[in-house]
Motif scaffolding. Sequence first.
Motif, mmCIF file in Angstrom:
data_model
loop_
_atom_site.group_PDB
_atom_site.id
_atom_site.type_symbol
_atom_site.label_atom_id
_atom_site.label_comp_id
_atom_site.label_asym_id
_atom_site.label_seq_id
_atom_site.Cartn_x
_atom_site.Cartn_y
_atom_site.Cartn_z
ATOM 1 N N LYS A 209 0.948 -1.146 0.124
ATOM 2 C CA LYS A 209 -0.103 0.014 0.099
ATOM 3 C C LYS A 209 0.852 1.242 -0.025
ATOM 4 C CE LYS A 209 -3.869 2.341 2.649
ATOM 5 N NZ LYS A 209 -4.684 2.423 3.880
ATOM 6 N N LYS A 227 -8.978 -0.071 -1.513
ATOM 7 C CA LYS A 227 -9.848 -0.927 -0.297
ATOM 8 C C LYS A 227 -9.441 -1.878 0.320
ATOM 9 C CE LYS A 227 -13.421 2.092 -1.019
ATOM 10 N NZ LYS A 227 -14.132 2.913 -0.068
ATOM 11 N N SER A 228 -8.675 -2.813 -0.181
ATOM 12 C CA SER A 228 -8.083 -3.850 0.583
ATOM 13 C C SER A 228 -6.990 -4.505 -0.176
ATOM 14 C CB SER A 228 -9.288 -4.833 0.611
ATOM 15 O OG SER A 228 -9.675 -5.584 -0.665
ATOM 16 N N SER A 230 -4.802 -8.475 -0.407
ATOM 17 C CA SER A 230 -4.231 -9.471 0.104
ATOM 18 C C SER A 230 -2.846 -9.916 -0.680
ATOM 19 C CB SER A 230 -5.367 -10.827 -0.415
ATOM 20 O OG SER A 230 -5.393 -10.701 -1.577
ATOM 21 N N TRP A 279 -12.648 -2.282 -7.143
ATOM 22 C CA TRP A 279 -13.447 -2.626 -6.035
ATOM 23 C C TRP A 279 -14.874 -2.051 -6.580
ATOM 24 C CZ3 TRP A 279 -16.727 0.597 -3.078
ATOM 25 C CH2 TRP A 279 -16.983 -0.122 -1.972
ATOM 26 N N LEU A 334 -9.187 -11.042 -0.142
ATOM 27 C CA LEU A 334 -9.208 -9.750 -0.643
ATOM 28 C C LEU A 334 -10.769 -9.291 -0.393
ATOM 29 C CD1 LEU A 334 -7.931 -7.382 -2.325
ATOM 30 C CD2 LEU A 334 -8.968 -8.248 -4.104
ATOM 31 N N ASN A 336 -12.974 -10.854 1.600
ATOM 32 C CA ASN A 336 -13.410 -11.490 3.086
ATOM 33 C C ASN A 336 -14.628 -12.330 2.744
ATOM 34 O OD1 ASN A 336 -13.105 -11.931 5.602
ATOM 35 N ND2 ASN A 336 -14.662 -10.296 6.063
#
Length: 403
Positions: A209, A227-228, A230, A279, A334, A336
């Motif tokens: 990130k 946003k996320s 993994s 996303w 990523l 969930n």
Amino acid sequence: MNNEFISALKEIVNEKGISEDLIFTTIEDAMVAAYKKNYANTNTSAQNVRVGMNRESGEIKVYSQKVVCDDVFDIVTEISVDEAKEISPKYQLDDIVEIEVTPRNFGRVAAQLAKQVVMQRMKEAERNIVYNEYKGIEYDIITGTILRKDKGNVFVNLGKIEGIIGPNEQMCNEEYIFNEKLKLYIVEVKNGSKGALIHVSRTHPGLVKRLFELEVPEIYEGIVEIKSISREAGSRSKIAVYSNNESVDPMGACVGPKGARVQKVVAELKNEKIDIIKWSKSPEEFISNALSPAKVLRTTVNENQKTAQVVVDDNQLSLAIGKEGQNVRLAAKLTNWKIDIKSKSQAEALEETLEEEKYNQEEKYNEEENDDYEEKYNEEENDNDEEFIVDAVEEIADNVTEE
């Protein structure tokens, strides 16, 4: 203690940011302890003393403190009213009288002790300054230089202090070479007994990130959000991005012209593959995107159980699952969501099986219904026959009685 020492002391206090009152008070307290230790056997008044230091000249004096009393029971801590008034007429009952008891050679002892206290305070202040500085950049990125390896740990020079890359924070495909510079993610900053302890990482998703924030101005400015993330460090990462400005393509911004931006991140992570996906608020769309580069035909979600059933073409199944299940595993982390992938033929076969089972269950149900109906009908017929016989017998009996 001379003026030069006091001037040097104040200069150090200003440079290191130490409180002047704190350092002088600490020196005076230390001198009290030194006086009691060195002069307690020769001077009984050493049990209750105060040391005063002139903060301009550096002159040091030791005073024995006694309470003014009517009747004196302890000459070490008490003094009579008459004796106190001989020193100064202003003293009253219960006042504290200070009598100077400075030894001749106490200045030399005090100077040596003061130097020790100042050095100790300087070290403590420097440790606190370093700790606060690095605590302020916890969870941020920093450049470090490899120093050495020891018992599985890698030590790096972070500028004012060393950082530690623990075994679990090291990338499996990465060699740590002396004097090599690396970007690191600060996982934790602790204040230990010997100063700040800084744990840094090469495997944390936060490193990815922060690297994108450095390379992509739109992320740094908040136009594009990550946003996320993994990650399986050293192998592959997935990041989900979203744009707060409809005119800005979040994926294109992260990739950069001719892939320049993402390639810089990949190079820093030693050729770790990075999938950038869009996303979405829609779970179906987000999960479908997360399985990229595979093409998804259909996604069905159960929001209560956070599970998703995904269908792909037969030739896309291995791509969707990935080598050793890596692609679907990263997609699940990523999003969930728990993801179950089936090929189109598997899904159709399953649907046929379910339809057949449903048909068989309906047939079975109908047969059971028919059997129940026949049994019930037979029972009713038998009941009717019995009722008919009973009625006939009763009718014959009535006729015989009439005759």
